[in-house]
Design a protein around this motif. Sequence first.
Motif, PDB file in Angstrom:
ATOM      1  N   PRO A  96      36.930  38.465  52.473  1.00  0.00           N
ATOM      2  CA  PRO A  96      38.385  38.980  52.650  1.00  0.00           C
ATOM      3  C   PRO A  96      39.401  38.022  52.673  1.00  0.00           C
ATOM      4  N   LYS A  97      39.288  36.793  53.060  1.00  0.00           N
ATOM      5  CA  LYS A  97      40.045  35.898  52.914  1.00  0.00           C
ATOM      6  C   LYS A  97      40.493  35.107  52.019  1.00  0.00           C
ATOM      7  N   ALA A  98      39.675  35.375  50.666  1.00  0.00           N
ATOM      8  CA  ALA A  98      39.945  34.475  49.705  1.00  0.00           C
ATOM      9  C   ALA A  98      41.208  35.205  48.723  1.00  0.00           C
ATOM     10  N   GLU A  99      42.051  34.338  48.003  1.00  0.00           N
ATOM     11  CA  GLU A  99      42.970  34.786  47.181  1.00  0.00           C
ATOM     12  C   GLU A  99      42.383  35.241  46.019  1.00  0.00           C
ATOM     13  N   LEU A 100      42.921  36.554  45.569  1.00  0.00           N
ATOM     14  CA  LEU A 100      42.463  37.167  44.248  1.00  0.00           C
ATOM     15  C   LEU A 100      43.294  37.272  43.213  1.00  0.00           C
ATOM     16  N   TYR A 101      43.139  36.691  41.811  1.00  0.00           N
ATOM     17  CA  TYR A 101      43.932  36.636  40.694  1.00  0.00           C
ATOM     18  C   TYR A 101      43.540  37.473  39.588  1.00  0.00           C
ATOM     19  N   TYR A 102      44.367  37.751  38.932  1.00  0.00           N
ATOM     20  CA  TYR A 102      44.066  38.186  37.642  1.00  0.00           C
ATOM     21  C   TYR A 102      44.756  37.059  36.495  1.00  0.00           C
ATOM     22  N   ASN A 103      43.929  36.544  35.507  1.00  0.00           N
ATOM     23  CA  ASN A 103      44.245  35.610  34.702  1.00  0.00           C
ATOM     24  C   ASN A 103      44.157  35.963  33.187  1.00  0.00           C
TER      25      ASN A 103
ATOM     26  N   LYS B 177      44.907  44.329  46.749  1.00  0.00           N
ATOM     27  CA  LYS B 177      45.660  43.331  46.867  1.00  0.00           C
ATOM     28  C   LYS B 177      45.542  42.353  45.600  1.00  0.00           C
ATOM     29  N   VAL B 178      46.664  42.151  44.737  1.00  0.00           N
ATOM     30  CA  VAL B 178      46.282  40.921  43.496  1.00  0.00           C
ATOM     31  C   VAL B 178      47.441  39.909  44.454  1.00  0.00           C
ATOM     32  N   THR B 179      46.716  38.579  44.775  1.00  0.00           N
ATOM     33  CA  THR B 179      47.393  37.700  45.090  1.00  0.00           C
ATOM     34  C   THR B 179      48.591  36.960  44.207  1.00  0.00           C
ATOM     35  N   ALA B 180      47.779  36.832  43.036  1.00  0.00           N
ATOM     36  CA  ALA B 180      48.842  36.165  41.737  1.00  0.00           C
ATOM     37  C   ALA B 180      48.325  36.427  40.624  1.00  0.00           C
TER      38      ALA B 180
ATOM     39  N   ALA C 229      59.355  38.784  35.596  1.00  0.00           N
ATOM     40  CA  ALA C 229      58.779  40.101  36.046  1.00  0.00           C
ATOM     41  C   ALA C 229      57.809  40.421  36.814  1.00  0.00           C
ATOM     42  N   PHE C 230      56.868  39.326  36.461  1.00  0.00           N
ATOM     43  CA  PHE C 230      55.682  39.282  37.650  1.00  0.00           C
ATOM     44  C   PHE C 230      55.714  39.294  39.260  1.00  0.00           C
ATOM     45  N   SER C 231      56.812  38.467  39.532  1.00  0.00           N
ATOM     46  CA  SER C 231      57.353  38.341  40.800  1.00  0.00           C
ATOM     47  C   SER C 231      57.658  39.596  41.369  1.00  0.00           C
ATOM     48  N   LYS C 232      58.334  40.489  40.421  1.00  0.00           N
ATOM     49  CA  LYS C 232      58.886  41.704  40.898  1.00  0.00           C
ATOM     50  C   LYS C 232      57.952  42.665  41.227  1.00  0.00           C
ATOM     51  N   LEU C 233      56.503  42.413  41.243  1.00  0.00           N
ATOM     52  CA  LEU C 233      55.691  43.219  41.660  1.00  0.00           C
ATOM     53  C   LEU C 233      55.228  42.929  42.899  1.00  0.00           C
ATOM     54  N   GLY C 234      55.847  41.947  43.513  1.00  0.00           N
ATOM     55  CA  GLY C 234      55.263  41.389  44.806  1.00  0.00           C
ATOM     56  C   GLY C 234      54.149  40.462  44.784  1.00  0.00           C
ATOM     57  N   VAL C 235      53.816  39.928  43.518  1.00  0.00           N
ATOM     58  CA  VAL C 235      52.784  38.993  43.424  1.00  0.00           C
ATOM     59  C   VAL C 235      53.355  37.536  43.178  1.00  0.00           C
ATOM     60  N   HIS C 236      52.633  36.446  43.374  1.00  0.00           N
ATOM     61  CA  HIS C 236      52.840  35.453  43.193  1.00  0.00           C
ATOM     62  C   HIS C 236      52.407  34.918  41.561  1.00  0.00           C
ATOM     63  N   VAL C 237      52.822  33.683  41.154  1.00  0.00           N
ATOM     64  CA  VAL C 237      52.438  33.362  39.687  1.00  0.00           C
ATOM     65  C   VAL C 237      51.711  31.895  39.828  1.00  0.00           C
ATOM     66  N   ASN C 238      50.658  31.578  39.057  1.00  0.00           N
ATOM     67  CA  ASN C 238      50.126  30.357  39.008  1.00  0.00           C
ATOM     68  C   ASN C 238      50.030  29.974  37.523  1.00  0.00           C
ATOM     69  N   PHE C 239      50.248  28.835  37.283  1.00  0.00           N
ATOM     70  CA  PHE C 239      49.854  28.239  35.641  1.00  0.00           C
ATOM     71  C   PHE C 239      48.745  27.540  36.048  1.00  0.00           C
ATOM     72  N   THR C 240      47.489  28.306  35.184  1.00  0.00           N
ATOM     73  CA  THR C 240      46.377  27.995  35.657  1.00  0.00           C
ATOM     74  C   THR C 240      45.625  27.199  34.538  1.00  0.00           C
ATOM     75  N   GLU C 241      46.171  27.052  33.363  1.00  0.00           N
ATOM     76  CA  GLU C 241      45.266  26.428  32.403  1.00  0.00           C
ATOM     77  C   GLU C 241      46.423  25.555  31.282  1.00  0.00           C
ATOM     78  N   LEU C 242      47.026  24.904  31.963  1.00  0.00           N
ATOM     79  CA  LEU C 242      48.294  24.361  31.128  1.00  0.00           C
ATOM     80  C   LEU C 242      48.011  23.293  30.169  1.00  0.00           C
ATOM     81  N   ASP C 243      48.241  23.168  28.944  1.00  0.00           N
ATOM     82  CA  ASP C 243      48.190  21.985  28.067  1.00  0.00           C
ATOM     83  C   ASP C 243      48.965  22.466  26.811  1.00  0.00           C
ATOM     84  N   ILE C 244      49.704  21.412  26.308  1.00  0.00           N
ATOM     85  CA  ILE C 244      50.515  21.583  24.998  1.00  0.00           C
ATOM     86  C   ILE C 244      49.840  20.929  23.811  1.00  0.00           C
ATOM     87  N   ASP C 245      49.493  21.948  22.977  1.00  0.00           N
ATOM     88  CA  ASP C 245      48.751  21.485  21.543  1.00  0.00           C
ATOM     89  C   ASP C 245      50.072  21.092  20.490  1.00  0.00           C
ATOM     90  N   VAL C 246      49.745  19.575  20.349  1.00  0.00           N
ATOM     91  CA  VAL C 246      50.686  18.915  19.536  1.00  0.00           C
ATOM     92  C   VAL C 246      50.209  18.831  17.904  1.00  0.00           C
TER      93      VAL C 246
END
Length: 371
Positions: free
Chosen positions: A192-199, A225-228, A251-268
């Motif tokens: 119950p205490k873990a943050e839960l995300y959609y990714n 509840k979706v944390t982020a 747009a996502f913040s307007k849902l009352g959720v936070h945002v994570n950038f979870t798998e960041l990389d830049i393909d050159v």
Amino acid sequence: MKAQKFFIYSALAGIGLGFVQKSEVPLKDAFKKDFYVGAALSYRVTSGRDAKTTALVKQQFNTISPENLLKWEAVHPQPDQYNFKPADDYVAFGQANKMFTIGHTLMWHQQTPKWVFEDGAGKPASRELLLKRLEEHINTVVGRYKGKIAGWDVVNEAIDDQQGDLRKTKWLEILGEDFAAKAFEYAHKADPKAELYYNDYSLYRPEKRAGVIKLVKSLQAKGIKVTAIGMQGHYGLTKPTIDQVEASIVAFSKLGVHVNFTELDIDVLPNPSRRQGADIAETFGADPKYNVYTTGLPDSVQQKLTKRYADLFALFHKHRDVIDRITLWGVTDADSWLNDWPIRGRTSYPLLFDRNFQPKPAVQAVLQAAK
């Protein structure tokens, strides 16, 4: 933060960590008042078999994600068999280094064994059987790491790439449209205490953004509840634009959720696909014209990479009130998945640290964004 110069290429004296040239301020400290900064780790790192990468992780990051070892096929390969040793080592690594430890992922259409969706005769499982398996899996895995794993990617990549509809998967086919709700319910019950995300990936695209908003609203309407929302951040040098990424953050913040950038990389590297995303099923045969920097990254491209990371972290810093975590998908260029996707055997340069464990010029640019 007080103004200060960052000497990115100052070498460490002596032995031990002498192979790592460190920045004046580690990434985790530069952004400690804003959000966590972390990396996805392979089992080679968390099992203690890669001392150089381990040292760099401890030096620079304060959150970690597992690349593969908590995906269903890895942790639960057979109906009555769990393989917890790699996951145990990963969680122990996070605890020992006081890191915000992430679980990835509980429900995904990829890297899930066929038996999950079949009955004993090899025919499609019933809704009841699949729900039972899902609940047992989540209760066992999440329950084992209750209080140790701080947040879970509960549902991964459930929205279609093109139209923003629910992706046609076995989860949807057998369970129906409440498949995500069930996964979130089971995960919350298990811890119950873990943050839960959609990714998901490509969430800068308006159609896909709308699909995720619809999904999250449907969960919220059920009292779930979706944390982020996790925006994966597999980007190129020019696409998506900063404005496109920002539109989704807002747009996502307007849902009352936070945002994570979870798998960041830049393909050159040149992309053989017209699509921008991370569909691991989309692969191509070897072709030299898509592997153009085999002996090193030209300075002109290095400058573009530096500016790209600087612009992104400036955006993240701007929205630090709703962004909790930035996780790079890998530690150094050597261990990036982009060396083998969408074409195997390429020499890719998508991360902040190079193959010699040295910070690229992009690191200094990112640190400036923290000021």
